[in-house]
Every structure is written in C-alpha cells, then in structure tokens.
Design an enzyme around this catalytic site. Structure first.
Site, short mmCIF file in Angstrom:
data_model
loop_
_atom_site.label_atom_id
_atom_site.label_comp_id
_atom_site.label_asym_id
_atom_site.label_seq_id
_atom_site.Cartn_x
_atom_site.Cartn_y
_atom_site.Cartn_z
N ASP A 104 28.12 -43.49 20.34
CA ASP A 104 29.05 -42.43 19.94
C ASP A 104 29.78 -41.86 21.15
OD1 ASP A 104 27.87 -42.59 17.44
OD2 ASP A 104 26.44 -40.98 17.90
N1 URA Z 1 22.33 -43.44 17.47
C1 URA Z 1 23.21 -42.42 17.45
O1 URA Z 1 23.05 -41.48 16.67
N2 URA Z 1 24.23 -42.46 18.30
C2 URA Z 1 24.43 -43.43 19.19
O2 URA Z 1 25.38 -43.39 19.96
C3 URA Z 1 23.51 -44.50 19.19
C4 URA Z 1 22.47 -44.47 18.32
#
Ligand code: URA
Length: 243
Positions: A104
């Site tokens: 993310d």
């Molecule tokens: N899980 C998440 O919530 N975000 C990420 O970036 C990777 C795994």
C-alpha cells in the site's frame, strides 16, 4: 508452442496472472489481431505479440531488485493522482521491471521488482506458500484471544484468511508491535485483519520475503539480488534462474 500468458510473463510484461487480465481486457494482439482467449498458444519464433501497441520480446537479462520501499510511494506503474512511484527510486536500472505484488501507499519495507514473470507468478500465487512477514504497530494491548483469532483465520469480506503466524514483538507506550507472517497477498490484508480484531494498523512494514530479509537496506535503498539470494527468497525448493 507456448501459452500466450506464459510467453508474456517471460517477456517481463507482468506475472502470469496479470498477463491473463491484460489478455481478457483486449490489450494483447497476436500477428495484428486482438486475442482474448486464455488458451491461445503462440510460436515465440514466428508469432508477433503486441501489448498496448508495442511488440514484446524475451529480455535476455533477467534482473531481481530488492527495494526497501518508503511510505507514501505507490507500487503501481501508473497513477492518476501523480504521486511518487517506487519506479522513481530505481536510478540505475536499464531493464523494464515491474513490482511483484503490491505494498500500500502507506506501507514500507521489502518489495521485489523484476522482469521475470515466472518468478513473479511463484511469489504471488498462494499455492507456492512463499511467506511474507510484516511488522504492524497497532493501538492498545492485543490479548491472547485476539492473537489466536489472527492465527486461525479472520472472516473478511472476501473470505476467511489462511492460518497466519502471529506474535507480539513489544509494546511502545500504549501501542503494540505485532509480527504477522502470511502467504496470501490479498488487498490490504494485514490492515483488514488487524482492523477486524479492533486494532487498526498505525504503521506497517514488510520485513521478510520468503527466506530473505533486507537488514542492510536503508529506507529508499535497493540492491540487485544474486542467484543465492533468489533461492533464499523462494525457500527450500529453490529456483532455477532462466538463462
Ligand atoms: N497488507 C496490507 O494491509 N498492506 C500491505 O501493504 C501489505 C499487506
């Protein structure tokens, strides 16, 4: 003869699964004709394959880059909001690489970039069980029952999560750091798992991919992986690098 999506992955367009999406979306032509059939086979010697109007070819040189992604960078190659992209951090990479999976915007930590679609397939497909470990900072204290819920499986809106390895790392004032290892890669999975037990993530880092940690990489730094490190990444089965 080769399956179209496999050939595209070998050419570094993306993982096999991503290439299937591109085919179904009508972005791929074989000898000038749009092809949407996933079963299509091509002859790499004679057929001309185009993706988004560009002829694709097998890259001679496969590269594997481990980046310690800073927060506030996006993993996708394009962004309509024009935010900083992880690609902007790769200053001396000649090959056309793509990120394997996604972190993310707000997540930091280890991200692999490569032009090897086959390896991307192995890393992202849950059946290969390549474990990814995250450290998550959450508010409050997490009790044993909540840890057990994370371990056994949490019902999310896209189904129950596979068993995870979870432990408390340390408390920081009124917050707790958790270590969570999963081999699925659903969208925002760790954030959704923690929110579901009432502890929404404040900070999230990916600290391990398979057997590979990036201990010496500062945030924003990257390195080219050796064959030995790629095998570490993939665990016991190892991986035969394509020549
Ligand atoms: N899980 C998440 O919530 N975000 C990420 O970036 C990777 C795994």
């Amino acid at each position: 003869m080769e399956r179209l999506q496999k050939y595209m992955a070998q050419c570094g367009v993306g993982s096999r699964r991503k290439c299937e999406e591109y085919i179904e979306a009508g972005s791929v032509k074989v000898n000038g004709e749009v092809v949407r059939e996933l079963g299509t086979k091509i002859d790499p010697e004679t057929d001309i394959v185009e993706y988004q109007g560009r002829v694709i070819k097998q890259e001679e040189n496969k590269v594997y880059i481990l980046l310690n992604k800073p927060p506030k960078y996006i993993t996708t190659v394009q962004d309509e909001m024009d935010r900083p992209k992880v690609m902007d951090l790769l200053t001396d990479v000649q090959e056309r690489v793509f990120p394997v999976g996604r972190l993310d915007w707000g997540t930091e930590g280890l991200l692999l970039l490569t032009n090897d679609g086959e390896l991307a397939h192995i890393l992202t497909h849950p059946s290969f069980k390549v474990e990814k470990e995250y450290h998550a900072l959450v508010p409050g204290k997490v009790d044993d029952h909540q840890l057990e819920q994370l371990r056994t499986g949490i019902m999310l809106d896209d189904g129950i999560t596979h068993p995870a390895k979870v432990k408390r790392l340390k408390t920081e004032g009124k917050k707790t750091w958790l270590a969570i290892s999963i081999h699925e890669g659903r969208n925002r999975q760790v954030r959704r798992m923690c929110a579901a037990i009432g502890h929404p993530v404040i900070q999230l880092k990916r600290v391990r991919l398979g057997g590979l940690t990036g201990d010496k990489l500062k945030v924003g730094e990257y390195k080219f992986l050796t064959e030995e490190e790629i095998n570490l990444l993939l665990g016991k089965g190892g991986y035969k690098k394509e020549k």
